[in-house]
Scaffold this motif. Structure first.
Motif, PDB file in Angstrom:
ATOM      1  N   UNK A  32       0.768  -1.297  -0.074  1.00 23.82           N
ATOM      2  CA  UNK A  32      -0.011  -0.117   0.003  1.00 23.82           C
ATOM      3  C   UNK A  32       0.900   1.237   0.195  1.00 23.82           C
ATOM      4  N   UNK A  33       1.953   1.394   0.671  1.00 26.04           N
ATOM      5  CA  UNK A  33       2.729   2.510   0.879  1.00 26.04           C
ATOM      6  C   UNK A  33       3.392   2.657  -0.550  1.00 26.04           C
ATOM      7  N   UNK A  34       4.051   1.510  -1.220  1.00 28.56           N
ATOM      8  CA  UNK A  34       4.605   1.618  -2.565  1.00 28.56           C
ATOM      9  C   UNK A  34       3.476   2.255  -3.530  1.00 28.56           C
ATOM     10  N   UNK A  35       2.315   1.526  -3.562  1.00 33.84           N
ATOM     11  CA  UNK A  35       1.392   2.345  -4.331  1.00 33.84           C
ATOM     12  C   UNK A  35       1.144   3.688  -3.988  1.00 33.84           C
TER      13      UNK A  35
ATOM     14  N   UNK B 249       3.556  14.435  -9.284  1.00 31.50           N
ATOM     15  CA  UNK B 249       4.636  15.376  -8.903  1.00 31.50           C
ATOM     16  C   UNK B 249       5.354  15.577 -10.331  1.00 31.50           C
ATOM     17  N   UNK B 250       5.394  14.585 -10.975  1.00 31.90           N
ATOM     18  CA  UNK B 250       5.923  14.664 -12.296  1.00 31.90           C
ATOM     19  C   UNK B 250       5.326  15.333 -13.346  1.00 31.90           C
ATOM     20  N   UNK B 251       4.043  15.387 -13.149  1.00 32.40           N
ATOM     21  CA  UNK B 251       3.189  16.212 -13.794  1.00 32.40           C
ATOM     22  C   UNK B 251       2.789  17.822 -13.547  1.00 32.40           C
ATOM     23  N   UNK B 252       3.786  18.148 -12.402  1.00 31.95           N
ATOM     24  CA  UNK B 252       3.784  19.617 -12.003  1.00 31.95           C
ATOM     25  C   UNK B 252       2.669  19.988 -10.721  1.00 31.95           C
ATOM     26  N   UNK B 253       2.038  18.758 -10.251  1.00 37.66           N
ATOM     27  CA  UNK B 253       1.254  19.179  -9.028  1.00 37.66           C
ATOM     28  C   UNK B 253       1.685  18.804  -7.872  1.00 37.66           C
ATOM     29  N   UNK B 254       1.357  19.340  -6.795  1.00 41.62           N
ATOM     30  CA  UNK B 254       1.976  19.344  -5.482  1.00 41.62           C
ATOM     31  C   UNK B 254       1.102  18.091  -4.672  1.00 41.62           C
ATOM     32  N   UNK B 255       1.888  17.204  -4.368  1.00 43.98           N
ATOM     33  CA  UNK B 255       1.040  15.953  -3.986  1.00 43.98           C
ATOM     34  C   UNK B 255       1.904  15.507  -2.360  1.00 43.98           C
ATOM     35  N   UNK B 256       0.852  15.385  -1.506  1.00 42.70           N
ATOM     36  CA  UNK B 256       1.538  15.020  -0.217  1.00 42.70           C
ATOM     37  C   UNK B 256       0.755  13.967   0.263  1.00 42.70           C
ATOM     38  N   UNK B 257       1.314  13.053   1.133  1.00 40.38           N
ATOM     39  CA  UNK B 257       0.425  11.994   1.953  1.00 40.38           C
ATOM     40  C   UNK B 257      -0.226  12.698   2.771  1.00 40.38           C
ATOM     41  N   UNK B 258      -1.640  12.080   3.091  1.00 40.56           N
ATOM     42  CA  UNK B 258      -2.537  12.795   3.914  1.00 40.56           C
ATOM     43  C   UNK B 258      -2.078  12.328   5.353  1.00 40.56           C
ATOM     44  N   UNK B 259      -2.531  13.063   6.359  1.00 37.00           N
ATOM     45  CA  UNK B 259      -2.053  12.439   7.630  1.00 37.00           C
ATOM     46  C   UNK B 259      -2.626  11.089   7.950  1.00 37.00           C
ATOM     47  N   UNK B 260      -2.087  10.577   8.722  1.00 36.22           N
ATOM     48  CA  UNK B 260      -2.301   8.978   9.247  1.00 36.22           C
ATOM     49  C   UNK B 260      -3.786   9.159   9.770  1.00 36.22           C
ATOM     50  N   UNK B 261      -4.622   8.464   9.539  1.00 37.27           N
ATOM     51  CA  UNK B 261      -5.952   8.397  10.081  1.00 37.27           C
ATOM     52  C   UNK B 261      -6.966   9.084   9.604  1.00 37.27           C
ATOM     53  N   UNK B 262      -6.701   9.628   8.232  1.00 34.88           N
ATOM     54  CA  UNK B 262      -7.453  10.545   7.424  1.00 34.88           C
ATOM     55  C   UNK B 262      -8.419   9.264   6.497  1.00 34.88           C
ATOM     56  N   UNK B 263      -9.759   9.090   6.758  1.00 30.51           N
ATOM     57  CA  UNK B 263     -10.383   7.999   6.649  1.00 30.51           C
ATOM     58  C   UNK B 263     -10.687   7.925   4.807  1.00 30.51           C
TER      59      UNK B 263
END
Length: 171
Positions: A9-12, A21-35
């Motif tokens: 799941x983490x790899x995905x 990110x390669x497409x110029x968007x800003x992407x970040x992991x949501x905090x743990x527990x976000x449903x």
């Protein structure tokens, strides 16, 4: 030891973030527990915002699908997408990713589960209601005929632009 499904799941999630990110968007992991989302996405000035829930699999089993829950039948937002990622059988197989709006995922899960539940099991028995759902690349293969047969996912394969343009109308 960490469960293999947790690492997969983490790899995905990291694969999907990399593609965004390669497409110029800003992407970040949501905090743990976000449903309901794994990745939060915006552009460089914060105008475009959407969320992505990543479902990852490797080539195991016969139906080629992803595990889902009953809750996914009711999670609908114009700005929520699912990234259904298939890493294939081996480490050298190229990944395939399908980016699908949450409303379509909810609809397909509702319809496919209703048909599955209403048809007899292998021994003719009434099926038992469960919270588990399957999201499949070919529902026809399993006898669940809802108009989502072979290649129904083709328009969503590597459809990264659907996330890039999600809020283009807002500008």
């Amino acid at each position: 030891m960490v469960a293999a499904s947790t690492v997969l799941g983490a790899a995905g999630e990291h694969y999907v973030m990399c593609q965004l990110l390669r497409r110029g968007l800003i992407a970040a992991l949501a905090p743990v527990g976000v449903p309901n989302c794994d990745i939060v996405v915006t552009d460089d000035i914060g105008d475009r915002l959407c969320a992505v829930q990543v479902k990852t699999r490797v080539e195991k089993g016969s139906d080629g699908g992803w595990h889902m829950g009953k809750k996914h039948e009711s999670i609908v937002s114009d700005r929520l997408f699912y990234a259904f990622l298939d890493f294939g059988k081996t480490l050298t197989d190229p990944p395939s990713c399908f980016l699908i709006p949450s409303a379509l995922v909810a609809d397909v899960l509702q319809r496919s589960y209703a048909v599955w539940l209403s048809t007899p099991g292998k021994k003719g028995q009434q099926r038992k209601d469960t919270d588990m759902r399957r999201f499949l690349p070919d529902f026809d293969k399993t006898g669940v005929h809802i108009g989502c047969g072979p290649n129904w996912l083709a328009p969503y394969k590597e459809a990264w632009n659907s996330l890039v343009s999600v809020s283009a109308a807002d500008k």
